[in-house]
Design a protein around this motif. Structure first.
Motif, short mmCIF file in Angstrom:
data_model
loop_
_atom_site.label_atom_id
_atom_site.label_comp_id
_atom_site.label_asym_id
_atom_site.label_seq_id
_atom_site.Cartn_x
_atom_site.Cartn_y
_atom_site.Cartn_z
N ASP A 57 -5.97 -34.22 7.61
CA ASP A 57 -5.10 -33.09 7.31
C ASP A 57 -6.02 -31.94 6.91
O ASP A 57 -6.77 -32.06 5.95
N THR A 58 -5.97 -30.84 7.66
CA THR A 58 -6.91 -29.75 7.40
C THR A 58 -6.34 -28.39 7.78
O THR A 58 -5.44 -28.30 8.62
N THR A 59 -6.88 -27.37 7.17
CA THR A 59 -6.65 -26.00 7.60
C THR A 59 -7.96 -25.40 8.09
O THR A 59 -8.05 -24.19 8.30
N ARG A 60 -8.97 -26.26 8.27
CA ARG A 60 -10.31 -25.79 8.65
C ARG A 60 -10.76 -26.33 10.01
O ARG A 60 -11.95 -26.38 10.29
N ALA A 61 -9.83 -26.70 10.86
CA ALA A 61 -10.19 -27.25 12.17
C ALA A 61 -10.77 -26.17 13.07
O ALA A 61 -10.52 -24.97 12.90
N LEU A 62 -11.54 -26.64 14.03
CA LEU A 62 -12.07 -25.79 15.09
C LEU A 62 -11.47 -26.23 16.41
O LEU A 62 -11.34 -27.43 16.67
N THR A 63 -11.13 -25.28 17.26
CA THR A 63 -10.64 -25.59 18.60
C THR A 63 -11.79 -25.38 19.57
O THR A 63 -12.34 -24.28 19.66
N LEU A 64 -12.16 -26.45 20.28
CA LEU A 64 -13.19 -26.37 21.31
C LEU A 64 -12.49 -26.39 22.66
O LEU A 64 -11.71 -27.29 22.95
N GLN B 32 -9.28 -30.47 19.07
CA GLN B 32 -9.38 -30.10 17.67
C GLN B 32 -10.52 -30.89 17.02
O GLN B 32 -10.51 -32.12 17.04
N TYR B 33 -11.48 -30.18 16.48
CA TYR B 33 -12.57 -30.80 15.71
C TYR B 33 -12.26 -30.56 14.24
O TYR B 33 -12.12 -29.42 13.80
N ILE B 34 -12.10 -31.66 13.50
CA ILE B 34 -11.67 -31.63 12.11
C ILE B 34 -12.85 -31.96 11.21
O ILE B 34 -13.58 -32.93 11.47
N PRO B 35 -13.04 -31.18 10.12
CA PRO B 35 -14.13 -31.50 9.20
C PRO B 35 -14.00 -32.94 8.69
O PRO B 35 -12.91 -33.37 8.30
N LEU B 36 -15.12 -33.66 8.69
CA LEU B 36 -15.11 -35.04 8.21
C LEU B 36 -14.59 -35.12 6.78
O LEU B 36 -13.94 -36.09 6.40
N ASP B 37 -14.83 -34.10 5.99
CA ASP B 37 -14.34 -34.08 4.60
C ASP B 37 -12.82 -34.11 4.53
O ASP B 37 -12.28 -34.44 3.47
N ASP B 38 -12.13 -33.75 5.60
CA ASP B 38 -10.67 -33.72 5.61
C ASP B 38 -10.06 -34.93 6.31
O ASP B 38 -8.87 -34.94 6.64
N VAL B 39 -10.89 -35.95 6.55
CA VAL B 39 -10.46 -37.19 7.18
C VAL B 39 -10.43 -38.29 6.12
O VAL B 39 -11.28 -38.33 5.22
N ASP B 40 -9.44 -39.19 6.20
CA ASP B 40 -9.38 -40.34 5.31
C ASP B 40 -10.47 -41.31 5.74
O ASP B 40 -10.27 -42.15 6.62
N ARG B 41 -11.64 -41.18 5.14
CA ARG B 41 -12.81 -41.98 5.55
C ARG B 41 -12.65 -43.47 5.29
O ARG B 41 -13.36 -44.27 5.89
N THR B 42 -11.71 -43.84 4.41
CA THR B 42 -11.51 -45.27 4.16
C THR B 42 -10.99 -45.98 5.40
O THR B 42 -11.05 -47.21 5.49
#
Length: 124
Positions: free
Chosen positions: A35-42, A51-61
């Motif tokens: 869940d992010t508001t900082r995605a990049l569209t490639l 959509q490229y989503i910052p890893l910090d905004d991914v549930d890494r678990t």
């Protein structure tokens, strides 16, 4: 093994990257994976936008390591994660470029999802 020569995006194979500018949510069923508001569209050539989503905004678990590696002459070496969910694992559902080529350097630290395995929605 031959050396990999990076290809530069151009008129025959354009690549653009820009801030998506809206909230992007990635889900599997009802489970929110990112869940992010900082995605990049490639946007690349004739492929659908990604959509490229910052890893910090991914549930890494939920991420599981994968031995899968692929290569893109425009972006570099891609690595993968699986998703471990209560209903099973989705192998190689997530990809990223740890050290992308200079032309797409903005996607470093971001991941993308295969949309046949993860529902990714912009403006969610």
């Amino acid at each position: 093994m031959t050396a990999r020569e990076p290809k530069i995006p151009g008129p025959e194979h354009p690549i653009t990257i820009e801030a998506t500018g809206v909230r992007v949510v990635a889900r599997v069923g009802t489970h929110v994976v990112a869940d992010t508001t900082r995605a990049l569209t490639l946007r690349e050539a004739d492929y659908p936008p990604v959509q490229y989503i910052p890893l910090d905004d991914v549930d890494r678990t939920l991420l599981t390591d994968s031995a899968t590696r692929t290569y893109c002459p425009y972006k570099g070496d891609a690595s993968y994660y699986g998703l471990a969910l209560t209903d099973g694992t989705r192998a190689d559902a997530v990809w990223f470029y740890a050290e992308p080529y200079d032309a797409v350097a903005e996607i470093a630290g971001h991941v993308a999802f295969y949309t046949d395995q993860v529902d990714v929605r912009a403006g969610a």
